[in-house]
Design a protein around this motif. Structure first.
Motif, PDB file in Angstrom:
ATOM      1  N   ALA A   1       0.821  -1.211   0.000  1.00 56.01           N
ATOM      2  CA  ALA A   1       0.000   0.000   0.000  1.00 56.01           C
ATOM      3  C   ALA A   1       0.855   1.262   0.000  1.00 56.01           C
ATOM      4  N   VAL A   2       1.946   1.239   0.748  1.00 56.86           N
ATOM      5  CA  VAL A   2       2.848   2.393   0.790  1.00 56.86           C
ATOM      6  C   VAL A   2       3.496   2.606  -0.573  1.00 56.86           C
ATOM      7  N   ILE A   3       3.920   1.519  -1.194  1.00 62.61           N
ATOM      8  CA  ILE A   3       4.549   1.619  -2.513  1.00 62.61           C
ATOM      9  C   ILE A   3       3.564   2.165  -3.535  1.00 62.61           C
ATOM     10  N   ASP A   4       2.331   1.636  -3.511  1.00 60.30           N
ATOM     11  CA  ASP A   4       1.320   2.106  -4.465  1.00 60.30           C
ATOM     12  C   ASP A   4       1.078   3.606  -4.322  1.00 60.30           C
ATOM     13  N   LYS A   5       0.983   4.097  -3.092  1.00 62.35           N
ATOM     14  CA  LYS A   5       0.715   5.521  -2.883  1.00 62.35           C
ATOM     15  C   LYS A   5       1.942   6.379  -3.224  1.00 62.35           C
ATOM     16  N   SER A   6       3.138   5.780  -3.121  1.00 59.72           N
ATOM     17  CA  SER A   6       4.379   6.519  -3.382  1.00 59.72           C
ATOM     18  C   SER A   6       4.660   6.692  -4.867  1.00 59.72           C
ATOM     19  N   LEU A   7       4.154   5.772  -5.671  1.00 55.10           N
ATOM     20  CA  LEU A   7       4.389   5.828  -7.114  1.00 55.10           C
ATOM     21  C   LEU A   7       3.361   6.758  -7.771  1.00 55.10           C
ATOM     22  N   PRO A   8       3.702   7.378  -8.895  1.00 53.40           N
ATOM     23  CA  PRO A   8       4.919   7.152  -9.691  1.00 53.40           C
ATOM     24  C   PRO A   8       6.106   8.032  -9.291  1.00 53.40           C
ATOM     25  N   ARG A   9       5.918   8.902  -8.306  1.00 58.93           N
ATOM     26  CA  ARG A   9       7.000   9.836  -7.993  1.00 58.93           C
ATOM     27  C   ARG A   9       8.216   9.137  -7.415  1.00 58.93           C
ATOM     28  N   LEU A  10       8.013   8.159  -6.540  1.00 61.32           N
ATOM     29  CA  LEU A  10       9.134   7.509  -5.868  1.00 61.32           C
ATOM     30  C   LEU A  10      10.013   6.777  -6.875  1.00 61.32           C
ATOM     31  N   LYS A  11      11.298   7.085  -6.867  1.00 63.17           N
ATOM     32  CA  LYS A  11      12.238   6.495  -7.819  1.00 63.17           C
ATOM     33  C   LYS A  11      13.117   5.419  -7.199  1.00 63.17           C
ATOM     34  N   VAL A  12      13.327   5.488  -5.859  1.00 59.43           N
ATOM     35  CA  VAL A  12      14.286   4.568  -5.255  1.00 59.43           C
ATOM     36  C   VAL A  12      14.051   4.465  -3.754  1.00 59.43           C
ATOM     37  N   ILE A  13      14.298   3.271  -3.218  1.00 55.86           N
ATOM     38  CA  ILE A  13      14.333   3.045  -1.778  1.00 55.86           C
ATOM     39  C   ILE A  13      15.765   2.680  -1.423  1.00 55.86           C
ATOM     40  N   SER A  14      16.405   3.485  -0.583  1.00 56.87           N
ATOM     41  CA  SER A  14      17.771   3.192  -0.141  1.00 56.87           C
ATOM     42  C   SER A  14      17.711   2.796   1.326  1.00 56.87           C
TER      43      SER A  14
ATOM     44  N   ILE B   1      10.367  -4.283   4.117  1.00 52.70           N
ATOM     45  CA  ILE B   1      10.057  -3.752   2.789  1.00 52.70           C
ATOM     46  C   ILE B   1       9.456  -4.878   1.952  1.00 52.70           C
ATOM     47  N   ASP B   2       8.372  -4.590   1.246  1.00 52.54           N
ATOM     48  CA  ASP B   2       7.800  -5.587   0.325  1.00 52.54           C
ATOM     49  C   ASP B   2       8.641  -5.581  -0.947  1.00 52.54           C
ATOM     50  N   VAL B   3       9.759  -6.286  -0.863  1.00 59.79           N
ATOM     51  CA  VAL B   3      10.725  -6.274  -1.972  1.00 59.79           C
ATOM     52  C   VAL B   3      10.121  -6.918  -3.218  1.00 59.79           C
ATOM     53  N   LYS B   4       9.348  -7.966  -3.030  1.00 59.51           N
ATOM     54  CA  LYS B   4       8.726  -8.645  -4.181  1.00 59.51           C
ATOM     55  C   LYS B   4       7.838  -7.684  -4.961  1.00 59.51           C
ATOM     56  N   TYR B   5       7.031  -6.920  -4.231  1.00 61.28           N
ATOM     57  CA  TYR B   5       6.131  -5.984  -4.919  1.00 61.28           C
ATOM     58  C   TYR B   5       6.918  -4.828  -5.529  1.00 61.28           C
ATOM     59  N   ALA B   6       7.948  -4.370  -4.833  1.00 59.66           N
ATOM     60  CA  ALA B   6       8.798  -3.314  -5.395  1.00 59.66           C
ATOM     61  C   ALA B   6       9.420  -3.772  -6.709  1.00 59.66           C
ATOM     62  N   THR B   7       9.818  -5.032  -6.740  1.00 62.98           N
ATOM     63  CA  THR B   7      10.404  -5.579  -7.966  1.00 62.98           C
ATOM     64  C   THR B   7       9.376  -5.627  -9.085  1.00 62.98           C
ATOM     65  N   GLU B   8       8.150  -6.037  -8.765  1.00 63.64           N
ATOM     66  CA  GLU B   8       7.081  -6.062  -9.768  1.00 63.64           C
ATOM     67  C   GLU B   8       6.857  -4.669 -10.358  1.00 63.64           C
ATOM     68  N   LYS B   9       7.019  -3.650  -9.514  1.00 68.10           N
ATOM     69  CA  LYS B   9       6.822  -2.279  -9.952  1.00 68.10           C
ATOM     70  C   LYS B   9       8.111  -1.649 -10.489  1.00 68.10           C
ATOM     71  N   ARG B  10       9.156  -2.463 -10.574  1.00 69.11           N
ATOM     72  CA  ARG B  10      10.462  -2.009 -11.052  1.00 69.11           C
ATOM     73  C   ARG B  10      10.969  -0.817 -10.245  1.00 69.11           C
ATOM     74  N   LEU B  11      10.781  -0.933  -8.944  1.00 69.03           N
ATOM     75  CA  LEU B  11      11.255   0.083  -8.005  1.00 69.03           C
ATOM     76  C   LEU B  11      12.522  -0.435  -7.337  1.00 69.03           C
ATOM     77  N   PRO B  12      13.667   0.172  -7.583  1.00 72.44           N
ATOM     78  CA  PRO B  12      14.923  -0.337  -7.027  1.00 72.44           C
ATOM     79  C   PRO B  12      14.961  -0.235  -5.500  1.00 72.44           C
ATOM     80  N   VAL B  13      15.421  -1.310  -4.866  1.00 70.00           N
ATOM     81  CA  VAL B  13      15.664  -1.329  -3.423  1.00 70.00           C
ATOM     82  C   VAL B  13      17.164  -1.509  -3.238  1.00 70.00           C
TER      83      VAL B  13
END
Length: 324
Positions: free
Chosen positions: A62-75, A84-96
């Protein structure tokens, strides 16, 4: 327009060092919060940032969905990615991004601090002395040596290896289980390879946990597994609190089956005042400070900040956990 970054990790913010100047050099707009943040708080903040420089905050689907499309990276400041829901971040091509190899020395040192604190009764005796309870003669507490005892390490990664090196220096016998076992390392430091976790549990005087938290390891130390361990075993946990079933550990400490539990992590952080393990017998709990030294904080923060800056400016010098 400068990138807007959410910085949540408190040890990064509270510890002096060159990482602060490095972050400022990126020209970002920095918003500082005191983490770890709940999913509810992250959802309040999500959607207004180009990057997260985070600790153990709840970065869910849910956090990732609300953060996109602006969020470019999670460091991530650290290596543990279970929040971190790394699996979902990967599906959304969001680098962790993360920081392997920066805190293994200090966590290993902390592990031995807990072990010595328990076996030599250092903490309990120091508290007693501070309270004016100096006892003499035969009434003094009697501890145990660790030389000649067997330490079983579950998770022989960077931190587990550093624990093994120190265990060898203390004259301990070392056994370990890791699905990706390093044969060359084990030969050099005399580490006996175990076929599975159970073999470690059955044959150790000290069990030290250094594995990741996932569906297969959550609750791995429970009543049934404790029953299979040696009497008076010492369990050390500088990994994740959820690896251990709290109520089961409490009962084992009360019964004396477990001779001591030393942990730098709990299932809930910060814990409630009535958390079962706070004040439990033969139990030392520290407040997730195992990697919190001036040296390691600066290393970890520098790597996390370089990851963030380099990714956003298109430099290839960053460490990404989720490849796609």
């Amino acid at each position: 327009m400068s990138s807007r970054i959410l910085l949540t990790t408190t040890s990064y913010q509270d510890t002096p060092g060159s990482h602060h100047d490095l972050l400022e050099s990126g020209g970002f707009e920095i918003v500082r919060e005191r983490g770890p943040l709940s999913e509810a708080r992250m959802l309040e903040l999500a959607g207004e940032f180009d990057g997260f420089l985070c600790g153990d905050d709840a970065i869910t689907q849910a956090v990732i969905d609300k953060s996109l499309p602006r969020l470019k990276v999670i460091s991530k400041y650290g290596i543990g990615l279970d929040k971190i829901d790394v699996k979902y971040a990967t599906e959304k091509r969001l680098p962790v991004l993360f920081t392997p190899g920066v805190n293994h020395t200090t966590v290993a040192e902390h592990t031995f601090g807990l072990l010595l604190g328990i076996t030599k009764k250092i903490q309990s005796n120091a508290v007693a002395v501070q309270n004016g309870e100096w006892v003499a003669g035969w009434k003094k507490p009697v501890g145990n040596e660790i030389m000649g005892k067997t330490i079983g390490i579950i998770g022989l990664g960077r931190i587990g290896k550093e624990v093994a090196i120190r265990a060898k220096a203390f004259g301990m016998d070392i056994i370990a289980y890791d699905p990706f076992f390093d044969g060359a390392f084990s030969y050099k430091y005399g580490v006996k390879r175990c076929a599975n976790m159970d073999e470690v549990l059955h044959n150790s005087d000290v069990v030290s946990l250094h594995c990741f938290l996932d569906d297969t390891t959550e609750g791995m130390i429970n009543t049934s597994k404790i029953a299979e361990m040696r009497d008076n075993v010492v369990v050390l946990n500088c990994a994740r609190g959820e690896l251990v079933v709290v109520e089961d550990m409490l009962e084992a400490l009360k019964s004396g089956k477990v001779g001591g539990y030393g942990a730098d992590v709990l299932d809930a952080e910060p814990p409630a005042p009535n958390h079962p393990l706070i004040g439990a017998p033969n139990c030392i709990i520290t407040s997730h400070i195992g990697s919190r030294t001036h040296e390691s904080v600066n290393r970890q923060a520098t790597r996390a900040t370089n990851n963030l800056i380099n990714f956003l400016k298109g430099d290839s010098d960053f460490i990404q956990a989720n490849k796609f």
